[in-house]
Each structure stands twice: as structure tokens, then as C-alpha cells.
Design an enzyme around this catalytic site. Structure first.
Site, PDB file in Angstrom:
ATOM      1  N   HIS A 211       6.877  13.242 -13.750  1.00 13.51           N
ATOM      2  CA  HIS A 211       6.640  12.063 -13.189  1.00 13.51           C
ATOM      3  C   HIS A 211       5.246  11.962 -12.148  1.00 13.51           C
ATOM      4  CE1 HIS A 211       8.521   8.688 -14.135  1.00 13.51           C
ATOM      5  NE2 HIS A 211       9.878   9.806 -15.418  1.00 13.51           N
ATOM      6  N   PRO A 212       4.382  11.147 -11.954  1.00 10.77           N
ATOM      7  CA  PRO A 212       2.805  11.187 -11.123  1.00 10.77           C
ATOM      8  C   PRO A 212       3.591  11.453  -9.382  1.00 10.77           C
ATOM      9  CG  PRO A 212       2.903   9.460 -11.538  1.00 10.77           C
ATOM     10  CD  PRO A 212       4.005   9.582 -12.583  1.00 10.77           C
TER      11      PRO A 212
ATOM     12  N   ALA B 142      11.112   3.278  -8.731  1.00 11.82           N
ATOM     13  CA  ALA B 142      11.324   2.905  -9.672  1.00 11.82           C
ATOM     14  C   ALA B 142      10.055   1.245  -8.560  1.00 11.82           C
ATOM     15  CB  ALA B 142      12.027   1.979  -9.945  1.00 11.82           C
TER      16      ALA B 142
ATOM     17  N   GLN C 164       1.859   1.424  -9.787  1.00  9.42           N
ATOM     18  CA  GLN C 164       1.455   1.311  -8.614  1.00  9.42           C
ATOM     19  C   GLN C 164       0.197   0.877  -8.036  1.00  9.42           C
ATOM     20  OE1 GLN C 164       0.394   5.644  -7.596  1.00  9.42           O
ATOM     21  NE2 GLN C 164       1.548   6.280  -8.714  1.00  9.42           N
TER      22      GLN C 164
ATOM     23  N   PHE D 161       9.078  12.800  -6.067  1.00 11.65           N
ATOM     24  CA  PHE D 161       9.562  11.492  -5.284  1.00 11.65           C
ATOM     25  C   PHE D 161       9.478  10.243  -6.652  1.00 11.65           C
ATOM     26  CE2 PHE D 161      10.280   7.455  -3.276  1.00 11.65           C
ATOM     27  CZ  PHE D 161      11.131   7.403  -2.531  1.00 11.65           C
TER      28      PHE D 161
END
Length: 178
Positions: free
Chosen positions: A80-81, A135, A101, A132
Site C-alpha cells: 500500500h502506498p 480506508a 486519495q 499507515f
């Protein structure tokens, strides 16, 4: 069966393997193995059409991840970015991550907010060993910053479980968008 339970117009149980993988490979961020395992389970199931319902399909994907090893889950988390991180700023996110995002306003951060995100991302990864994960659909950048603050004092075990729950929530949102 009502149409609101259908996952797609093209039913997952009727898709070719290539089409299935294309459609579902990034439901779990950069984790094509989840889609490949789902394909196999559907093909092995005598009641494959049951997986055409969104809820049943979602549970299948959830089950695959939950029954994977701790190392596989950790690898999934590490794919995950960072939120408002370098990949986001350089355009290196998946389409789904970019949309998520941007929907949270992370593409509109002030320089001060970006500095906070950079510091929080670094501190979080140093403590937990993975980025981190939250959602962010329906959240604002202020909610996300609050999330960092609320979760940074968790234990590694608590945060690992929370991150996996958040990954499942993200997958649910992505499936709902299909």
C-alpha cells in the site's frame, strides 16, 4: 436474486481467467495472488454462480486474505502506498488509489499538511514496518491526520490487525465501484 446483489454485468463465475484477473487484480492493492486464488476457488466450486453475488464474492476475497500467512498479510500491507506520499505526488499510484486519495482531498494539501503527512508516514513505518493504511473513502485529509494521531500509539499487534481490517474495507469500496 435482485440486481443490486450482482457484482458485475459480466458474472465472475463466467469470466475467462485473463478477464477475471484483469478485473480483480487490484481489489487488494498490487496483490494479484488474491484474485488468482479466488479464480481457483470459484472454478473448483460446484456452485460457482453463487460467487456472482457481491456479498458472497466479497466474503471469498476476505477469506483468502484472512487464511493467508502472517508473512503474506505483511507483504500485502507493505504494497500500500503512503497517504499523500511520494507515489501520490509523482503520479505513481494505481487508478483506484489515486481516486481514493483525491476523494479525501490529499491532492489539495498545503505544504504544512504535506510536511505532517511526511513526518507521520515516516514515524509510522519506522514503528510498525508497513505504511499507515486507512480506508479514506468519505474521509477528509483532516480525518486522516487524526487517524495517524489516534493510531500511532497502538502496539504492533493491534495496528497489524487494524491495517488488515482497513485493507478489507478498501477492498469492499473497490468492489462496490465495479
Amino acid at each position: 436474486m435482485s440486481n443490486d446483489k450482482r457484482l458485475l454485468l459480466n458474472k465472475p463465475s463466467e469470466l475467462s481467467k485473463d478477464d477475471f484477473i484483469k478485473q480483480f487484480k487490484d481489489i487488494y492493492e498490487h496483490s494479484m495472488w488474491v484474485a488468482e486464488a479466488a479464480w481457483s476457488r470459484i472454478q473448483e466450486n460446484e456452485q460457482a454462480a453463487d460467487f456472482d453475488e457481491r456479498e458472497v464474492f466479497t466474503l471469498l476475497l476476505h477469506d483468502i486474505v484472512e487464511h493467508s500467512s502472517a508473512d503474506a498479510k505483511l507483504a500485502l500491507l507493505r504494497l500500500h502506498p503512503d497517504l499523500a506520499g511520494k507515489a501520490a505526488l509523482s503520479g505513481g499510484l494505481t487508478m483506484a488509489s489515486t481516486s481514493e486519495q483525491a476523494g479525501a482531498g490529499l491532492d489539495q494539501c498545503t505544504p504544512e499538511e504535506l510536511a505532517k503527512f511526511t513526518a507521520y508516514n515516516a514515524a509510522y513505518k519506522a514503528k510498525f514496518g508497513f505504511p499507515f493504511i486507512m480506508a479514506v473513502k468519505g474521509a477528509t485529509r483532516f480525518d486522516i491526520l487524526s487517524g495517524f494521531e489516534a493510531r500511532i500509539d497502538n502496539t504492533v499487534e493491534e495496528e497489524f490487525k487494524m491495517a488488515v481490517r482497513q485493507v478489507h474495507k478498501i477492498a469492499g469500496f473497490r468492489l462496490a465501484d465495479k
